[in-house]
Scaffold this active site. Structure first.
Site, PDB file in Angstrom:
ATOM      1  N   GLY A  63      10.874 -37.731  37.660  1.00 28.61           N
ATOM      2  CA  GLY A  63      11.233 -37.299  39.012  1.00 28.61           C
ATOM      3  C   GLY A  63      11.229 -38.446  40.013  1.00 28.61           C
ATOM      4  N   ARG A  64      10.196 -39.272  39.969  1.00 30.52           N
ATOM      5  CA  ARG A  64      10.073 -40.360  40.956  1.00 30.52           C
ATOM      6  C   ARG A  64      10.953 -41.558  40.597  1.00 30.52           C
ATOM      7  NH1 ARG A  64       5.610 -39.092  38.128  1.00 30.52           N
ATOM      8  NH2 ARG A  64       4.663 -40.642  36.760  1.00 30.52           N
ATOM      9  N   LYS A  71      -1.566 -26.740  41.051  1.00 35.10           N
ATOM     10  CA  LYS A  71      -0.447 -25.783  40.970  1.00 35.10           C
ATOM     11  C   LYS A  71      -0.931 -24.463  40.361  1.00 35.10           C
ATOM     12  CE  LYS A  71       3.332 -29.069  40.174  1.00 35.10           C
ATOM     13  NZ  LYS A  71       4.341 -29.517  39.233  1.00 35.10           N
ATOM     14  N   HIS A  98       1.423 -51.499  66.736  1.00 34.50           N
ATOM     15  CA  HIS A  98       0.793 -50.878  67.898  1.00 34.50           C
ATOM     16  C   HIS A  98      -0.001 -49.659  67.507  1.00 34.50           C
ATOM     17  CE1 HIS A  98       2.958 -53.585  70.589  1.00 34.50           C
ATOM     18  NE2 HIS A  98       3.899 -53.514  69.670  1.00 34.50           N
ATOM     19  N   LYS A 127      14.201 -31.097  38.891  1.00 31.60           N
ATOM     20  CA  LYS A 127      14.307 -31.474  37.478  1.00 31.60           C
ATOM     21  C   LYS A 127      14.015 -30.268  36.596  1.00 31.60           C
ATOM     22  CE  LYS A 127      12.359 -34.530  34.007  1.00 31.60           C
ATOM     23  NZ  LYS A 127      11.571 -35.728  33.701  1.00 31.60           N
ATOM     24  N   GLU A 138       1.726 -41.672  42.009  1.00 33.02           N
ATOM     25  CA  GLU A 138       1.888 -40.675  40.942  1.00 33.02           C
ATOM     26  C   GLU A 138       2.019 -41.388  39.587  1.00 33.02           C
ATOM     27  OE1 GLU A 138       5.281 -37.699  40.522  1.00 33.02           O
ATOM     28  OE2 GLU A 138       3.821 -36.435  41.524  1.00 33.02           O
ATOM     29  N   GLU A 172       7.891 -24.637  45.487  1.00 31.53           N
ATOM     30  CA  GLU A 172       8.401 -24.923  46.835  1.00 31.53           C
ATOM     31  C   GLU A 172       9.932 -24.879  46.849  1.00 31.53           C
ATOM     32  OE1 GLU A 172       6.156 -26.618  45.176  1.00 31.53           O
ATOM     33  OE2 GLU A 172       4.563 -27.383  46.479  1.00 31.53           O
TER      34      GLU A 172
HETATM   35  O1  F6P Z   1       4.359 -31.896  41.092  1.00 38.03           O
HETATM   36  C1  F6P Z   1       4.810 -33.181  40.915  1.00 38.03           C
HETATM   37  C2  F6P Z   1       6.244 -33.207  40.516  1.00 38.03           C
HETATM   38  O2  F6P Z   1       6.378 -32.780  39.208  1.00 38.03           O
HETATM   39  C3  F6P Z   1       6.854 -34.575  40.711  1.00 38.03           C
HETATM   40  O3  F6P Z   1       6.583 -35.429  39.654  1.00 38.03           O
HETATM   41  C4  F6P Z   1       8.288 -34.251  40.891  1.00 38.03           C
HETATM   42  O4  F6P Z   1       9.006 -35.318  41.455  1.00 38.03           O
HETATM   43  C5  F6P Z   1       8.189 -33.042  41.774  1.00 38.03           C
HETATM   44  O5  F6P Z   1       7.042 -32.365  41.329  1.00 38.03           O
HETATM   45  C6  F6P Z   1       9.372 -32.122  41.787  1.00 38.03           C
HETATM   46  O6  F6P Z   1       9.655 -31.627  40.525  1.00 38.03           O
HETATM   47  P1  F6P Z   1      11.044 -30.934  40.205  1.00 38.03           P
HETATM   48  O7  F6P Z   1      12.115 -31.941  40.438  1.00 38.03           O
HETATM   49  O8  F6P Z   1      10.962 -30.487  38.788  1.00 38.03           O
HETATM   50  O9  F6P Z   1      11.202 -29.767  41.151  1.00 38.03           O
END
Ligand code: F6P
Length: 534
Positions: A269-270, A497, A386, A208, A355, A214
């Site tokens: 995002g979620r 972060k 199990h 987003k 979240e 990452e």
């Molecule tokens: O760090 C949490 C978060 O902001 C989530 O809310 C989001 O889904 C995820 O990181 C990834 O964010 P982006 O889509 O901006 O890379």
């Protein structure tokens, strides 16, 4: 005049009193007193059937919970969300995921703009792209068709896509291979690309913000992997597309605007599986199935908006969650899909619920003062039986369970669907009613009285998957309304972060900056530096 604090509301006080009088009641008693309970405490919405009879509630509990919903202004907040108001108050944004599945012709306006045409335009571009990849007309840099699709993203930009891909795998193209890379641990990308031919591999970079450490790190590594093969920057255009709200960030990475699929800041995002973030899903299952999923989401949106409170699935599930959490002391919810294809659904719901509602202050910044989001976890049945069900049956903690099942198998194999569903029913029964008295052998005794919901649908289709997603989205929203929290921000993830950014520079072996952390962190950093190159 400011709204009364939640615990001061008449319905909350009445529920507290009520809990004192019924808290010790056993489900055995509740069922014995009302032979029709299992027919009455049910509701249907779109194609989903919810049995909530095995919750520790009476008719009065439900009346009081509905009263609480009214006192907390749930109906008004639902209208505000669907109306495009900035319900994400700390970020001053709308939360309009419902617009992502609104049919053509519906008007959903935020900040004076009807967003439905924008959504439909991106859907049309996604469909054209998905079809090009599926038909082989989208060619890699050396002219070959794409056979491998790797989604790079994290959080909502990963969990939704991987959950939906797994859930709809039955409907997916089997000659295309999909992988989902999220972890900044290099092993994730290394394993996903191992033995793949870069000429047949397409990366969908989902972020987003297009700023997430990452995702950008993995995307750069994927780019290097691709260019090590082609040795020509132009190859990026044929092997990378992006999904983002950040046009400049995508361009800086070297992905042409023509290869970017847009979404908007009013999609959390979620809450983004059904936006362009679902591009990998559309490539996997095709436009029609993707649109069927959107229709399922919309069907549940309509139910949520218009069904009477007593029969409203997301509302009922939310109120039961509040009852279990705040009045029965439930600290965690296990989501137990008896459907192997839903194996990533619990992980997806973990982000959606934790979240969204893992918050400690109200929208006005005051302490919430009561427990908020329970811990959400789970595994498909029967596997969990199990492993951790022992704790569900005999542990000292009360865990609420959501069982999910389908009447028809997608892959019929002898009597296996019957075995699967028999196990689910047996578990809900055993949790509720426990075992016969084992006074002489107490280690065998199961006390029962453990609450559960059962969600039943005919078949796992794109449409039912959409309904399930929206069911939980709206349940989470209502819980947030009751607790008066902002379910659409996530400030709690920021601190870690920022600290990681600072520590990254301190880990380099050549750097020996003065460490100013606590003694534990300092010592761990020094030990890591020493062992890093052994
Ligand atoms: O760090 C949490 C978060 O902001 C989530 O809310 C989001 O889904 C995820 O990181 C990834 O964010 P982006 O889509 O901006 O890379």
């Amino acid at each position: 005049m400011s709204a009364p604090h939640l615990t001061g509301r008449p319905a909350w006080r009445a529920l507290t009193e009520h809990q004192r009088s019924i808290g010790a009641l056993h489900l055995r008693q509740l069922f014995a007193d009302d032979p029709q309970r299992g027919e009455r405490l049910v509701a249907e919405g779109a194609d989903l059937y919810l049995d909530y009879a095995k919750n520790r509630v009476t008719d009065e509990t439900m009346v009081l919970l509905q009263q609480l919903a009214r006192e907390c202004g749930v109906a008004e907040r639902i209208a505000a969300m669907f109306g495009g108001d900035p319900v994400n108050s700390t970020e001053q944004r709308a939360a309009l995921h419902v617009a992502l599945r609104a049919p053509v012709g519906e008007r959903i306006v935020t900040q004076g703009v009807d967003v439905v045409p924008q959504v439909q335009a991106v859907l049309a571009r996604m469909a054209a792209f998905a079809e090009a990849v599926r038909s082989g007309t989208w060619r890699g840099y050396d002219g070959r068709a794409i056979r491998n699709i790797i989604n790079i993203g994290i959080g909502g930009s990963d969990l939704g896509p991987v959950m939906a891909y797994e859930a709809l795998r039955h409907y997916s193209r089997r000659d295309l291979r999909f992988a989902f890379v999220s972890n900044v641990d290099g092993s994730d990308l290394a394993e996903a690309t191992r033995a793949l031919d870069p000429g047949e591999t397409l990366f969908i970079v989902c972020s987003k913000t297009f700023e997430t450490l990452e995702t950008l790190t993995n995307a750069q590594a994927a780019r290097a992997w691709c260019l090590a093969h082609f040795k020509d920057e132009k190859a990026v255009m044929r092997h990378f597309v992006a999904v983002s709200t950040n046009v400049e960030g995508v361009a800086r990475f070297g992905i042409a605007p023509a290869n970017m699929f847009e979404f908007w800041d009013w999609v959390g995002g979620r809450y983004s599986t059904d936006s362009a973030i679902g591009l990998s899903t559309m490539v996997a299952v095709g436009e029609d199935h993707f649109r069927a999923m959107l229709a399922g989401l919309h069907a549940m949106d309509q139910h949520f908006r218009h069904a009477p409170p007593q029969r409203n699935l997301p509302l009922l599930m939310a109120l039961l969650a509040v009852w279990n959490t705040n009045f029965l002391g439930v600290e965690s919810v296990a989501v137990l899909p008896y459907a192997q294809y839903l194996n990533r659904f619990p992980a997806y719901l973990q982000q959606l619920t934790m979240e969204s509602n893992g918050k400690h202050v109200t929208r006005a910044g005051a302490p919430v003062g009561v427990a908020t989001a329970p811990i959400c976890w789970g595994e498909p049945g029967t596997n969990g039986q199990h492993s951790f069900y022992q704790l569900l049956h005999q542990g000292t903690r009360l865990v609420a369970c959501d069982f999910i099942a389908f009447c028809q198998a997608l892959d019929p194999l002898g009597e296996q669907q019957d075995l699967l569903v028999a196990n689910l029913l047996a578990q809900t029964e055993a949790l509720a009613f426990g075992s016969a008295d084992h006074a002489a052998q107490p280690w065998r005794a199961c006390a029962g009285n453990r609450p559960s919901n059962t969600i039943l649908a005919t078949r796992l289709t794109p449409h039912t998957l959409g309904q399930l997603i929206a069911l939980y989205e709206h349940s989470v929203f209502v819980q947030g309304v009751i607790w008066d929290i902002d379910s659409f921000d996530q400030w709690g993830v920021e601190l870690g972060k920022v600290q990681a950014q600072r520590i990254i520079g301190e880990l380099a072996p050549q750097a020996e900056p003065a460490l100013a952390h606590d003694s534990s962190t300092n010592t761990l950093i020094r030990r890591y530096r020493r062992q890093r190159h052994i």
